[in-house]
Scaffold this active site. Structure first.
Site, PDB file in Angstrom:
ATOM      1  N   GLY A  17       0.836  -1.193   0.000  1.00 44.42           N
ATOM      2  CA  GLY A  17       0.000   0.000   0.000  1.00 44.42           C
ATOM      3  C   GLY A  17       0.859   1.226   0.000  1.00 44.42           C
ATOM      4  N   PHE A  57       2.098   2.970   2.272  1.00 42.12           N
ATOM      5  CA  PHE A  57       3.214   3.061   3.205  1.00 42.12           C
ATOM      6  C   PHE A  57       4.304   2.035   2.917  1.00 42.12           C
ATOM      7  CE2 PHE A  57      -0.068   5.106   5.859  1.00 42.12           C
ATOM      8  CZ  PHE A  57       0.577   6.318   6.051  1.00 42.12           C
ATOM      9  N   ASP A 112      -5.743   8.280   8.655  1.00 42.34           N
ATOM     10  CA  ASP A 112      -6.027   7.434   7.487  1.00 42.34           C
ATOM     11  C   ASP A 112      -7.041   6.340   7.840  1.00 42.34           C
ATOM     12  OD1 ASP A 112      -5.883   6.859   4.834  1.00 42.34           O
ATOM     13  OD2 ASP A 112      -3.981   5.767   4.947  1.00 42.34           O
TER      14      ASP A 112
END
Ligand SMILES: *[C@@H]1O[C@H](CO)[C@@H](O)[C@H](O)[C@H]1NC(C)=O
Ligand SMILES: *[C@@H]1O[C@H](CO)[C@@H](O)[C@H](O)[C@H]1NC(C)=O
Ligand SMILES: *[C@@H]1O[C@H](CO)[C@@H](O)[C@H](O)[C@H]1NC(C)=O
Ligand SMILES: *[C@@H]1O[C@H](CO)[C@@H](O)[C@H](O)[C@H]1NC(C)=O
Ligand SMILES: *[C@@H]1O[C@H](CO)[C@@H](O)[C@H](O)[C@H]1NC(C)=O
Ligand SMILES: *[C@@H]1O[C@H](CO)[C@@H](O)[C@H](O)[C@H]1NC(C)=O
Ligand SMILES: *[C@@H]1O[C@H](CO)[C@@H](O)[C@H](O)[C@H]1NC(C)=O
Ligand SMILES: *[C@@H]1O[C@H](CO)[C@@H](O)[C@H](O)[C@H]1NC(C)=O
Length: 671
Positions: free
Chosen positions: A354, A356, A472
């Site tokens: 993803g 990150f 998030d």
């Protein structure tokens, strides 16, 4: 008379000639010299032979054998008769410096040594006759093996032997310099040619033995000088010669020249006439050198390869560790452990990737516990200290609906975070399953998940020692444990981008569709921006629809929020419920969740409830007010203000913001 005189004269002449002849023969018998042995008439036995070039081989390296050479005629010797002899020899050991056994100059009553034993007996004696006076043997041994039984001083000595191998006198092979003070040692098995002088003074009964390298003048001081009574040793006729023997190890024993004299001065050797020594050995030495060089090269290569492998390994497992991290040592994992846990970050262990970074499943080698390891690319050193301290403090965040952070590891350009492993993966995966007519998530499970996430956010915002913003919140950041309990993940990670992001970026962190409108103006996350994302999340869970997936409704693309609001306005809010539930839900709860979703995702931050209020509404500890009638107007108005368009987010939004947007941030745990 005259005739008879003539006859007598002839007779006298004949007698004279005969006498002269005898004298010449006698002189021949008292002195000889061999500058090499080519064509020499000598008595040879055993391994002894004469090479075509005149080199006399006493032994080659055949094991446990001996060789003898004798001057074929005996000499008249007695203890008062002086004699001198000299010879040039060389020994080539078969194993470097470990040859055996040696050679000896011999004066013996017999040339027959058939029953003598080689090796330490030097081919001269055997066990039963060693040391017996009946042997009548005098020898000067050049012994290259130390034999304790015979009292040898070392494995490189010169000794005087009478009838046996217990030397009467011996010394390490050496020679004295011109002053006769200091001696220089010699290695008998050095493959160098050396000269030996043996001088016996019959008047003094003194035996001198002298040794020196070839071509070196005879040293003034002998190595050995001993008074001996040889009267019982010497018989009337004695043979002179040499014996050499090999044992388990062997020397090639060579003689290059030999001289003998009983009448004063010894004739000197003509060195240029002496045979040359074999070169084969030097070739073998060459081979040895080549072998050694190859071995050294091989070992060096091995060492280099090992060093390279070590360096690669070290590089592979290299970590960044700074002094200030000392206090976090207990929170730190070694990269090697994480590498082993994830089988080298193999693709097969990949759980998802993803915004990150990539997430891998792993089993820690020390404790066998399952973990999820997030690999986050991070190039900044600046601010790392604060960030790591935050990460570590996040370890202290403990809530049953938060993913537990277990620790971290830091490498160059990379940060690794270790979390509890969630067997059921992320919520979005189950929620948005395609090709499934029926949902795997029942309504009670969904309610439980919603309440869990709400409680986790409340903990982060209000119940912990400082305010932690998640930044998030979305279905893909909610993971499910074995009992389908929600665990909120990725909290605090957004801070990573505050430290060490590129200065041109606007530092907006989050996911399109979950971003509160005001954040693009202020760029400042607040608890209210988390609440906005939570509102979207509620709608997602209730409707089973992704927020930014546009619904083709009446030929118009509508955002999820707008669609739910429209349906509410028409009094048909329940129509938006997830069709996969098949109508099996509690209407009250569904309505509550949808309306709370609208409240939370209100465009005005001040119109949104706090997380505490949201939790109260969910648990029906407070009554949720109705959706304000101006909701849609305000929404459109605000959106116009923010975006300059109405209705949905502009498609260019994604491009215009910085690269940290995790647009496709789907973190799947489990398979
Ligand atoms: C030594 O010489 C003998 C014959 O004199 C021969 O049979 C033997 O093979 C030789 N040994 C070596 C090691 O050369
Ligand atoms: C030893 O030999 C020499 C010469 O042959 C002779 O003159 C001398 O008498 C001998 N001595 C003895 C003790 O036999
Ligand atoms: C030792 O050598 C002597 C003399 O050559 C001989 O008489 C004797 O038999 C030998 N002994 C053995 C055991 O070979
Ligand atoms: C050395 O030789 C002398 C004279 O023959 C003798 O008396 C003495 O015992 C010998 N010494 C040894 C150690 O053999
Ligand atoms: C030669 O010198 C060494 C030491 O300098 C000594 O140990 C050895 O006994 C000497 N050898 C002789 C024969 O004098
Ligand atoms: C033997 O050596 C001594 C010195 O040690 C010397 O005086 C003597 O002359 C030498 N004898 C012979 C025959 O070389
Ligand atoms: C030498 O030894 C013999 C006996 O073997 C003896 O008769 C003689 O006297 C000895 N000579 C000396 C000088 O010791
Ligand atoms: C030594 O031998 C060489 C070659 O045979 C000869 O030319 C030379 O004259 C000899 N030297 C002496 C001193 O006899």
């Amino acid at each position: 008379m005259f005739l008879s005189f003539m006859a007598e004269a002839r007779l006298l002449q004949s007698v004279l000639i005969l006498f002269l002849f005898v004298v010449v023969v006698a002189q021949d018998e008292t002195q000889f010299i061999y500058n090499g042995f080519r064509g020499a008439n000598l008595h040879l036995d055993g391994l002894a032979n004469i090479q075509p070039n005149g080199l006399l081989v006493l032994t080659n390296t055949s094991k446990q054998l001996s060789g003898h050479v004798f001057y074929p005629k005996p000499f008249k010797l007695n203890a008062t008769q002086s004699f001198s002899t000299s010879f040039v020899f060389s020994m080539y050991p078969d194993v470097e410096a470990h040859g055996g056994h040696g050679l000896a100059f011999v004066i013996s009553s017999s040339m027959n040594f058939e029953l003598a034993v080689p090796a330490e007996f030097l081919g001269l004696f055997n066990l039963s006759n060693n040391g017996l006076a009946s042997n009548h043997v005098f020898a000067v041994e050049l012994d290259t093996i130390q034999n304790a039984v015979f009292g040898d001083i070392d494995g490189n000595h010169v000794g005087i032997d009478i009838n046996g191998l217990m030397s009467n006198d011996s010394a390490s092979a050496a020679y004295y310099d011109a002053e006769g003070r200091t001696n220089r040692s010699l290695q008998l098995t050095s493959r160098e040619a050396m000269q030996v002088w043996i001088d016996y003074d019959g008047d003094e009964r003194l035996m001198n033995v002298t040794l020196a390298p070839l071509r070196h003048p005879k040293p003034a001081r002998p190595l050995l000088s001993t008074h001996l009574n040889l009267s019982a040793v010497f018989l009337d006729s004695m043979y002179v010669g040499f014996s050499a023997a090999t044992g388990l190890t062997a020397n090639e024993h060579y003689l290059l020249g030999w001289s003998w004299s009983q009448i004063g001065q010894l004739p000197g050797f003509n060195f240029s006439e002496l045979p040359s020594l074999p070169k084969i050995r030097t070739q073998k030495r060459w081979l040895e050198i080549v072998f050694i060089v190859l071995l050294v090269v091989f070992v060096l290569l091995l060492v280099i390869i090992l060093a390279v492998v070590c360096a690669i390994r070290r590089k592979m497992f290299e970590e960044v560790k700074e002094p200030w991290e000392q206090e976090y040592a207990s929170h730190r994992f070694s990269f090697k452990d994480l590498y082993v846990a994830t089988k080298g970050f193999k693709d097969s262990e990949l759980l998802g990737s993803g915004g990150f970074g990539k997430v891998y499943k792993g089993v820690l080698p020390s404790t066998e516990t399952q973990v999820a390891i997030k690999r986050v690319a991070h190039d900044s050193r600046q601010g790392m200290r604060e960030f790591v301290s935050e990460i570590v403090s996040m370890r202290r965040l403990r809530h049953r609906n938060l993913i537990q952070l277990l620790g971290y590891c830091r490498r160059n350009g990379e940060l690794l975070l270790v979390y509890d492993y969630m067997p059921n993966g992320s919520l979005d995966k189950i929620l948005f399953q395609k090709n499934e007519s029926k949902s795997d998530l029942s309504w009670p499970q969904r309610m439980n998940i919603i309440k869990g996430v709400a409680s986790a956010l409340l903990y982060l915002h209000e119940e912990w020692e400082q305010v932690v913003l998640h930044r998030d919140v979305k279905a893909s950041n909610v993971l499910l444990d074995a009992d389908m309990n929600a665990k909120l993940g990725d909290f605090g990670l957004a801070r990573l981008y505050d430290h060490g992001s590129n200065p041109r970026s606007t530092n907006i962190v989050g996911t399109v569709g979950y971003l509160a409108p005001e954040i693009s103006l202020t760029g400042k996350p607040t608890p209210a921006t988390d609440v906005f994302a939570f509102g979207i999340f509620l709608l997602e869970v209730a409707c089973g629809v992704q927020p930014f997936r546009l619904l083709n409704f009446a030929e118009e693309d509508i955002v999820l929020v707008d669609w739910v609001f429209d349906c509410w306005k028409k009094g048909a809010i329940l129509e938006t419920s997830d069709p996969k539930l098949g109508g099996s839900y509690v209407s009250d709860e569904m309505e509550l969740v949808l309306k709370l979703g609208l409240h939370c995702s209100h465009c005005k931050p001040e119109a949104r409830p706090s997380m505490r209020q949201a939790v109260q509404f969910l648990h029906r500890d407070a009554v949720l007010p109705d959706v304000p009638s101006d909701y849609y107007l305000e929404r459109n108005g605000l959106l116009d203000k923010y975006w300059g368009t109405s209705g949905s987010y502009p498609s260019s939004f994604q491009v215009s913001t910085n690269s940290f947007f995790s647009v496709n941030s789907v973190i799947r745990h489990g398979r």
